[in-house]
Design a protein around this motif. Structure first.
Motif, PDB file in Angstrom:
ATOM      1  N   LYS A  78     -20.001 -17.892  -0.549  1.00  0.00           N
ATOM      2  CA  LYS A  78     -18.388 -18.387  -1.536  1.00  0.00           C
ATOM      3  C   LYS A  78     -17.068 -19.450   0.153  1.00  0.00           C
ATOM      4  N   GLU A  81     -18.328 -22.814  -0.259  1.00  0.00           N
ATOM      5  CA  GLU A  81     -18.488 -23.509  -1.241  1.00  0.00           C
ATOM      6  C   GLU A  81     -16.527 -23.991  -1.099  1.00  0.00           C
ATOM      7  N   GLU A  82     -16.176 -23.354  -0.520  1.00  0.00           N
ATOM      8  CA  GLU A  82     -14.898 -23.378  -0.973  1.00  0.00           C
ATOM      9  C   GLU A  82     -13.967 -24.903  -0.611  1.00  0.00           C
TER      10      GLU A  82
END
Length: 82
Positions: A78, A81-82
């Motif tokens: 995650k 992905e940021e």
């Protein structure tokens, strides 16, 4: 940060239990945090959750350790992905 404390508490509980069947619940809690947190706070919140999972990993054994590793890997993805 909205929802961070709730997500952190749930992840701690799930890691302590170490039940592999609860991995979707852990991922869902992280996703829910991301959906409710302001964009500017997401990365910082994920790092807080990841640090907590790594601290629990260091003190865990067996299935708890494996669960913490899974949570860490999901958070790492995650963060990418940021």
């Amino acid at each position: 940060m909205p929802g961070l404390a709730e997500c952190q508490s749930l992840l701690r509980l799930l890691i302590a239990r170490g039940d592999p069947k609860a991995i979707p619940q852990a991922k869902g809690a992280i996703d829910q945090y991301l959906n409710t947190a302001p964009v500017c706070a997401r990365g910082r919140g994920l790092r807080v959750l990841q640090r907590d999972a790594l601290d629990l990993h260091a003190a865990a054994v067996g299935v708890q350790r494996s669960f913490a590793e899974t949570v860490d890997a999901y958070i790492e993805g995650k963060l990418a992905e940021e």
